[in-house]
Design an enzyme around this catalytic site. Structure first.
Site, PDB file in Angstrom:
ATOM      1  N   SER A   1       3.183   8.878 -50.784  1.00 44.50           N
ATOM      2  CA  SER A   1       2.534   8.300 -51.968  1.00 44.50           C
ATOM      3  C   SER A   1       1.220   9.034 -52.214  1.00 44.50           C
ATOM      4  O   SER A   1       0.629   9.581 -51.267  1.00 44.50           O
ATOM      5  CB  SER A   1       2.229   6.812 -51.718  1.00 44.50           C
ATOM      6  OG  SER A   1       1.373   6.296 -52.733  1.00 44.50           O
TER       7      SER A   1
ATOM      8  N   TYR B   1      -0.874   0.052 -46.250  1.00 43.29           N
ATOM      9  CA  TYR B   1      -0.071   0.957 -47.071  1.00 43.29           C
ATOM     10  C   TYR B   1      -0.641   2.375 -47.041  1.00 43.29           C
ATOM     11  O   TYR B   1       0.093   3.343 -46.795  1.00 43.29           O
ATOM     12  CB  TYR B   1       0.006   0.432 -48.510  1.00 43.29           C
ATOM     13  CG  TYR B   1       0.989   1.195 -49.374  1.00 43.29           C
ATOM     14  CD1 TYR B   1       2.356   1.010 -49.226  1.00 43.29           C
ATOM     15  CD2 TYR B   1       0.547   2.106 -50.333  1.00 43.29           C
ATOM     16  CE1 TYR B   1       3.263   1.713 -50.014  1.00 43.29           C
ATOM     17  CE2 TYR B   1       1.440   2.806 -51.127  1.00 43.29           C
ATOM     18  CZ  TYR B   1       2.805   2.602 -50.964  1.00 43.29           C
ATOM     19  OH  TYR B   1       3.696   3.312 -51.743  1.00 43.29           O
TER      20      TYR B   1
HETATM   21  N1  LIG Z   1       6.766   2.905 -57.472  1.00 42.15           N
HETATM   22  C1  LIG Z   1       5.735   3.675 -57.241  1.00 42.15           C
HETATM   23  O1  LIG Z   1       4.866   3.849 -58.116  1.00 42.15           O
HETATM   24  C2  LIG Z   1       5.578   4.377 -55.918  1.00 42.15           C
HETATM   25  C3  LIG Z   1       4.511   5.277 -55.783  1.00 42.15           C
HETATM   26  C4  LIG Z   1       4.357   5.943 -54.584  1.00 42.15           C
HETATM   27  C5  LIG Z   1       5.265   5.729 -53.556  1.00 42.15           C
HETATM   28  N2  LIG Z   1       6.286   4.855 -53.713  1.00 42.15           N
HETATM   29  C6  LIG Z   1       7.222   4.693 -52.589  1.00 42.15           C
HETATM   30  O2  LIG Z   1       8.534   4.791 -53.061  1.00 42.15           O
HETATM   31  C7  LIG Z   1       9.404   4.086 -52.181  1.00 42.15           C
HETATM   32  C8  LIG Z   1      10.292   3.167 -53.004  1.00 42.15           C
HETATM   33  O3  LIG Z   1       9.484   2.127 -53.555  1.00 42.15           O
HETATM   34  P1  LIG Z   1       9.724   1.505 -54.998  1.00 42.15           P
HETATM   35  O4  LIG Z   1       8.486   1.703 -55.764  1.00 42.15           O
HETATM   36  O5  LIG Z   1      11.015   1.978 -55.559  1.00 42.15           O
HETATM   37  O6  LIG Z   1       9.761  -0.050 -54.631  1.00 42.15           O
HETATM   38  P2  LIG Z   1      10.925  -1.134 -54.611  1.00 42.15           P
HETATM   39  O7  LIG Z   1      11.605  -1.207 -55.929  1.00 42.15           O
HETATM   40  O8  LIG Z   1      10.273  -2.358 -54.082  1.00 42.15           O
HETATM   41  O9  LIG Z   1      11.963  -0.539 -53.560  1.00 42.15           O
HETATM   42  C9  LIG Z   1      11.785  -0.623 -52.185  1.00 42.15           C
HETATM   43  C10 LIG Z   1      13.116  -0.335 -51.528  1.00 42.15           C
HETATM   44  O10 LIG Z   1      12.941  -0.350 -50.104  1.00 42.15           O
HETATM   45  C11 LIG Z   1      13.940  -1.155 -49.537  1.00 42.15           C
HETATM   46  N3  LIG Z   1      13.472  -1.758 -48.287  1.00 42.15           N
HETATM   47  C12 LIG Z   1      12.310  -2.413 -48.060  1.00 42.15           C
HETATM   48  N4  LIG Z   1      12.278  -2.850 -46.784  1.00 42.15           N
HETATM   49  C13 LIG Z   1      13.437  -2.447 -46.203  1.00 42.15           C
HETATM   50  C14 LIG Z   1      13.985  -2.588 -44.925  1.00 42.15           C
HETATM   51  N5  LIG Z   1      13.344  -3.259 -43.931  1.00 42.15           N
HETATM   52  N6  LIG Z   1      15.201  -2.053 -44.662  1.00 42.15           N
HETATM   53  C15 LIG Z   1      15.864  -1.391 -45.634  1.00 42.15           C
HETATM   54  N7  LIG Z   1      15.398  -1.216 -46.877  1.00 42.15           N
HETATM   55  C16 LIG Z   1      14.202  -1.745 -47.148  1.00 42.15           C
HETATM   56  C17 LIG Z   1      14.271  -2.208 -50.590  1.00 42.15           C
HETATM   57  O11 LIG Z   1      15.599  -2.661 -50.438  1.00 42.15           O
HETATM   58  P3  LIG Z   1      16.060  -4.095 -49.884  1.00 42.15           P
HETATM   59  O12 LIG Z   1      14.984  -5.090 -50.211  1.00 42.15           O
HETATM   60  O13 LIG Z   1      17.361  -4.347 -50.588  1.00 42.15           O
HETATM   61  O14 LIG Z   1      16.254  -3.874 -48.420  1.00 42.15           O
HETATM   62  C18 LIG Z   1      14.168  -1.379 -51.861  1.00 42.15           C
HETATM   63  O15 LIG Z   1      15.377  -0.730 -52.125  1.00 42.15           O
HETATM   64  C19 LIG Z   1       8.512   3.353 -51.184  1.00 42.15           C
HETATM   65  O16 LIG Z   1       8.439   4.070 -49.973  1.00 42.15           O
HETATM   66  C20 LIG Z   1       7.162   3.344 -51.884  1.00 42.15           C
HETATM   67  O17 LIG Z   1       6.104   3.244 -50.984  1.00 42.15           O
HETATM   68  C21 LIG Z   1       6.465   4.173 -54.869  1.00 42.15           C
END
Ligand SMILES: NC(=O)c1ccc[n+]([C@@H]2O[C@H](COP(=O)([O-])OP(=O)(O)OC[C@H]3O[C@@H](n4cnc5c(N)ncnc54)[C@H](OP(=O)(O)O)[C@@H]3O)[C@@H](O)[C@H]2O)c1
Length: 250
Positions: free
Chosen positions: A140, A155
């Site tokens: 991130s 985080y």
């Molecule tokens: N969105 C942004 O702006 C942004 C920016 C920088 C980085 N990121 C990173 O991108 C990645 C995806 O995040 P997102 O933004 O798409 O958020 P999100 O929609 O909340 O997705 C998070 C994903 O992680 C899975 N997850 C969480 N805990 C888990 C566990 N214990 N075991 C297996 N799966 C798990 C969830 O699936 P289940 O709940 O079904 O298990 C879900 O599919 C993360 O690493 C986040 O830090 C996002």
């Protein structure tokens, strides 16, 4: 076209049930990869599999050590090899440090860092033996700096750890042809980031703080992901690519 070809590459994507991971799975599927989509929510994975014929959806909590080992063994059994791993599953919710208890801090590190190391270590032996493989960790921009003025210590700590873990694994496995890189996304709409998009003040703050004056659109991380998983990046390892409209320049 050939440089970016992923036809029949066997790629595991964690956190594929929503947000960035769902989009990653769809993009890799469209590029011809055999995608193993992993998360806890079965209904979401089933919907993804329905939209992507041939996609292999598997239920897994990435903090379940034995479950991770079973997943990797099953994938190797089914496909004979693993070409790519996208460590995307992650959690995070802003909280003042003074209110964040140790159990919550440890839980974030467990999902965001320990599982990344564990899954990388599980797929590595096969990749090292094959002399090729690509691991992409989703970090991130908050791993490159603080969340100021928001506040989310676990985080930022976890994402900075992912970036340096990426460098270290790249250093250890590079001579065997196994590459490890990271992507540092800026702001993209997802379940985790929802508040930043629905809260007008927050959305204004992040848009105006981004040199391109907007947040990321769905699919704008696909290019970096496909680059890092494909032969187009065959001499690239240990790197973190920020895809953030310029946020990390200041
Ligand atoms: N969105 C942004 O702006 C942004 C920016 C920088 C980085 N990121 C990173 O991108 C990645 C995806 O995040 P997102 O933004 O798409 O958020 P999100 O929609 O909340 O997705 C998070 C994903 O992680 C899975 N997850 C969480 N805990 C888990 C566990 N214990 N075991 C297996 N799966 C798990 C969830 O699936 P289940 O709940 O079904 O298990 C879900 O599919 C993360 O690493 C986040 O830090 C996002």
């Amino acid at each position: 076209m050939h440089l970016f070809d992923l036809t029949d590459r066997v790629v595991i994507v964690t956190g594929a049930s929503s947000g960035l991971g769902d989009q990653f799975a769809r993009a890799l599927h469209a590029y011809g990869a055999k995608v193993i989509a992993v998360a806890r929510r079965r209904d979401r994975l089933d919907a993804l599999a329905q939209a992507c014929p041939g996609l292999d959806a598997r239920t897994l909590d990435v903090t379940d050590d034995e479950g991770c080992a079973r997943l990797v063994a099953d994938v190797l059994d089914t496909y004979g090899r693993i070409d790519g791993l996208v460590n995307n599953a992650g959690v995070g919710a802003p909280i003042p440090a003074i209110e964040e208890d140790l159990d919550d801090f440890r839980r974030v590190l467990d999902v965001n860092v320990t599982s990344v190391f564990h899954l990388a270590r599980l797929v590595a032996p096969g990749m090292l033996a094959a002399g090729r493989g690509s691991i992409v960790n989703i970090a991130s921009i908050y791993g490159l700096g603080s969340t100021y003025p928001v506040g989310d210590a676990s985080y930022t700590a976890s994402k900075a750890a992912v970036i340096n873990l990426t460098r270290d694994l790249a250093g250890q496995w590079g001579k065997h042809g196994v590459r490890v890189n990271a992507i540092a996304p800026g702001f993209f709409r997802s379940e985790m980031a929802e508040e930043l998009f629905t809260n007008e003040r927050a959305h204004k703050r992040i848009s105006q703080g981004t040199p391109m004056r907007r947040t990321g659109a769905p699919g704008e991380l696909d290019g970096a992901l496909i680059f890092l998983l494909s032969d187009a990046s065959s001499f690239v390892t240990g790197q973190t690519i920020a895809v953030d409209g310029g946020w990390s320049t200041h």
